[in-house]
Design an enzyme around this catalytic site. Sequence first.
Site, PDB file in Angstrom:
ATOM      1  CB  CYS A   5      -1.036  -0.039   1.400  1.00  0.00           C
ATOM      2  SG  CYS A   5      -2.185  -1.468   1.190  1.00  0.00           S
ATOM      3  CG  HIS A  22      -2.064   4.414   5.245  1.00  0.00           C
ATOM      4  ND1 HIS A  22      -1.902   4.155   3.683  1.00  0.00           N
ATOM      5  CD2 HIS A  22      -2.077   3.294   5.742  1.00  0.00           C
ATOM      6  CE1 HIS A  22      -2.004   3.107   3.776  1.00  0.00           C
ATOM      7  NE2 HIS A  22      -2.021   2.364   4.837  1.00  0.00           N
ATOM      8  CD  GLU A  55      -1.856   7.887   9.307  1.00  0.00           C
ATOM      9  OE1 GLU A  55      -1.352   8.663   8.374  1.00  0.00           O
ATOM     10  OE2 GLU A  55      -2.678   7.099   8.949  1.00  0.00           O
ATOM     11  CE  LYS A 113      -5.428   4.603   2.129  1.00  0.00           C
ATOM     12  NZ  LYS A 113      -4.334   5.594   2.362  1.00  0.00           N
ATOM     13  CG  HIS A 158      -6.533   0.798   1.375  1.00  0.00           C
ATOM     14  ND1 HIS A 158      -5.436   1.592   0.461  1.00  0.00           N
ATOM     15  CD2 HIS A 158      -5.737   0.399   2.337  1.00  0.00           C
ATOM     16  CE1 HIS A 158      -4.113   1.566   0.832  1.00  0.00           C
ATOM     17  NE2 HIS A 158      -4.435   0.556   2.100  1.00  0.00           N
ATOM     18  CG  PHE A 214      -0.348  -5.868   4.456  1.00  0.00           C
ATOM     19  CD1 PHE A 214      -0.790  -5.108   5.223  1.00  0.00           C
ATOM     20  CD2 PHE A 214      -1.079  -6.880   3.755  1.00  0.00           C
ATOM     21  CE1 PHE A 214      -2.103  -5.204   5.545  1.00  0.00           C
ATOM     22  CE2 PHE A 214      -2.466  -7.006   4.080  1.00  0.00           C
ATOM     23  CZ  PHE A 214      -2.880  -6.262   5.127  1.00  0.00           C
TER      24      PHE A 214
END
Length: 414
Positions: free
Chosen positions: A164, A304, A315, A336, A341, A400
């Site tokens: 991502c 994010h 975050e 998002k 996402h 990830f």
Amino acid sequence: MANRRVVVTGIGLVTPLGTGTEKTWNNIVNGKSGVAAITRFDASSMASQIAAEVKDYNPEDHFDKKSARHLDLFVQYGIVAARMAVADSGLTITEENCERVAVITGCGIGGLPTIEKNHSIYLDRGAKKISPFFIPMAIPNMPSGHISMQIGAKGPNLAFSTACAAGTHAVGEAYKSIVYGSCDVAVTGGTESVVCPLGVGGFSAMKALSTRNDDPEKASRPFDSGRDGFIIGEGSGMLVIEELEHALSRGAKIYAEVVGSGASSDAYHIAAPPEDGEGAARCMKIALNDAGLKPTDIDYINAHGTSTPLNDRCETAAIKAVFGDHAKKLAISSTKSMTGHALGAAGGLEAAFTALSIKDQIAPPTINLNDPSPECDLDYVPNKARKMEIKAAISNSFGFGGTNGVVVMKRFDD
């Protein structure tokens, strides 16, 4: 070479909020959700039955039928967004300058729908029936390859597959390639399209996706106490960035200046960030140091902000660790909440949104934020866009494998 300045001169967007930059950006500013029930396949057996699909895209508006059949959607989206960005920039690529134009893209997974289809063909009809276009349709570097061929760019041709964070890493590498003289112009960003049974099923098996199937438009709710997972999205965000003097010499319009980037690793877990957000915090610090900016110089963060319980909490902790008391003064939003996402495309979309935020001096909203989680106690621009002065901003992406990417932009001043 390190004194070379880099500016954004073109933007192209293919998103769940519209094919085209103006359409998407208007919907972002107006807080419209792109999330709905999945139409791409029968998702009734899935735990998550909702997604942010690109709804107004027709391949035949952009490709002849034969070409469209031989291009996975993630490649198509990337090509179309790149064409838009180049047209928006007014750049003309010629034999004289083509070797100084790079194409650097990112995607997280690649052509998963094509893999599904050809695996089914193999099982039903045998290996001889696998398409000769299967591999060229599926591999992650095909957007950069096709874009390079279509626009005639002969500079560096690179593709990042860092989950991502891929789109953000692509933009960061493109920025540095210009700063250090490898090229003068780069077409860069991210693209992804894995709204398919394996994509949705795989993330559902990880319990990463929202199961708010009865209320799709309110399912993506970053930083809200009711968040229960992310919404799988798709699309592409591409930018043209170029060396400042190169842009000025041809009278290009300038959205924003790219001034820094950062990359780091959590070295912690395949899918979860550390509770204190240490890797993300370190990445933001690296990016700010690269930009030569202090934390107090930043006005806005495109977070994010995935809408998962863990990411949003971590975050927030990372932002507090980097910005200290200034964290409370920042405007922070997760787009998002509207686009879902888009995985490897997210960084490209959000770099574009960050540049547009700076150009228009407006912070997009985080929609569906009605009951902020106690541990998410910063200013996330809830539900309504905010006109404000944005002199400098950052865009965060975390993936990830513990991979992190941050891009820093500021308002262009002569």
